[in-house]
Write an enzyme that holds these catalytic residues in place. Sequence first.
Site, PDB file in Angstrom:
ATOM      1  N   SER A 250      -3.100   4.735  35.430  1.00 30.31           N
ATOM      2  CA  SER A 250      -3.402   6.232  35.212  1.00 30.31           C
ATOM      3  C   SER A 250      -2.359   6.900  36.080  1.00 30.31           C
ATOM      4  O   SER A 250      -1.040   6.690  36.110  1.00 30.31           O
ATOM      5  CB  SER A 250      -4.572   6.829  35.298  1.00 30.31           C
ATOM      6  OG  SER A 250      -4.660   8.197  34.797  1.00 30.31           O
ATOM      7  N   ASP A 344      -5.879   3.604  24.163  1.00 30.99           N
ATOM      8  CA  ASP A 344      -6.087   4.356  25.210  1.00 30.99           C
ATOM      9  C   ASP A 344      -5.836   5.826  24.592  1.00 30.99           C
ATOM     10  O   ASP A 344      -5.091   6.337  23.992  1.00 30.99           O
ATOM     11  CB  ASP A 344      -4.411   4.251  26.407  1.00 30.99           C
ATOM     12  CG  ASP A 344      -4.734   5.100  27.441  1.00 30.99           C
ATOM     13  OD1 ASP A 344      -5.668   5.840  27.628  1.00 30.99           O
ATOM     14  OD2 ASP A 344      -3.977   4.805  28.271  1.00 30.99           O
ATOM     15  N   HIS A 378      -8.887   3.137  28.181  1.00 31.47           N
ATOM     16  CA  HIS A 378      -7.944   3.827  29.414  1.00 31.47           C
ATOM     17  C   HIS A 378      -8.395   3.072  30.642  1.00 31.47           C
ATOM     18  O   HIS A 378      -7.398   2.447  31.415  1.00 31.47           O
ATOM     19  CB  HIS A 378      -7.960   5.090  29.693  1.00 31.47           C
ATOM     20  CG  HIS A 378      -7.112   5.625  30.501  1.00 31.47           C
ATOM     21  ND1 HIS A 378      -5.549   5.865  30.688  1.00 31.47           N
ATOM     22  CD2 HIS A 378      -7.365   6.523  31.708  1.00 31.47           C
ATOM     23  CE1 HIS A 378      -5.278   6.349  31.778  1.00 31.47           C
ATOM     24  NE2 HIS A 378      -5.958   6.705  32.321  1.00 31.47           N
TER      25      HIS A 378
END
Length: 438
Positions: A250, A344, A378
């Site tokens: 991330s 995601d 994600h």
Amino acid sequence: MLSLLHRTLSRAPRYSRAMTGVSLHVSPGCCLFDDPLRLQVRGLSPGQDVSLRTALSDEAGELFTSVGRYRADSSGELELSRSPALEGGSYTGVEPEGPLWSLEPRTPLRRLLKKDVQSPYQLCFSLYQAHDPPGALLAAAAQERRFMGEGVTRVPLREGRLRGSLFLPPGPGPFPGVIEVQGTGGGLLDYKASLLANRGFATLALAYYNYEDLPKGMKEFHLEYFEEAVNYMLQHPQVKGPGVGLLGHSKGGDLVLSMASFLKGIAATVVVNGSVANVVAVLHYKDITLLPIAADMKKIKQSQPGVFDISDVLCNPLEEANRKSLIPVGRADCKFLFIVAGDDRNWKSDFYAQTACQLLAEEGKEKPEVVLYPRAGHYIEPPHFPLCKASVHKLAGHVVTWGGETKAHALAQVDSWQRTQAFFHKHLNQRKVMESKL
């Protein structure tokens, strides 16, 4: 002798035998969190219906549970590696690790995290008669899942400005070195680093904000701090040079991309659902400044009542107005592995990975390895962490969906974890590390 006896007992199967004569075996009794699960049941009647309940309490006392429905074979036995779970439970089909990755929190919007890697998780397995509703308890067993294996050491890092945890594998070393950078949660989460150390990597979990005396917020960062971490690892006697690996997820993904693009001594970089643009905070390095990519909050969508989809919020970094946020990945001279979730819902990870490939190609660099998991979300974690479907986004201030389908996401975590280790083992033993252009 007592130490040897303890180790022997900890690796032995754990089981219980109820008054019914049914036995539930879980082996080994003590293992690493990312190890496979082996569970067997003996002493059932042929064709008997039973329910297997798995429970885990996190460090805050939140209870995570799953239920598998099974039918004993003609010998009155069950074995998760070959016995299919029936419809109506948390998972179906032959799923040896299904009891783990299908765990769900009692309280909505909770994500399973490990903050103290020096204490293990205790998993409790209970076998009940019948399916719906479950009947009498037939047998129970427990398993201890650790994040630090025997001989792994954790060294709190307070070297100059650096803050974090350094994990060293057992043995004389030196070992291939990896720096792991987490996302926007802040603080210090070092469970990935500890698990990597079990697999032979000297791993530094690097905190960069909201930890001890580090900056409290995400206003601006200086890449010189991360450069200190690289130099610290390269100078450490237990780290094998001449380059280190980077692992970022991330926001940590765009930070390790920036490190690979500007800093010396980087041999291999793994980006897990990261952005090719600088996100949230201004990033400085010497006389270079990367601005945060612009966001259009009007593009937030409501995916279900009270839950929002933010995947379209960030602007396109290839547009002229946003080029000052684009990370110059073409400058990098290391090997890259991009782990990409096709579902995601945090941002467009696939687009960012392909953009990075394009930027490298424009500079005549080797094409990176990109692995796409179409139905993963994600938060791609090490194996057996359950899918976090939605939670409060610290920066957006909303409950957001993270995407992913439970089983597909679990399979992506197992595969990507193996690929990450293989990638680092392959490229952290190279003899020459290209210097950056600065």
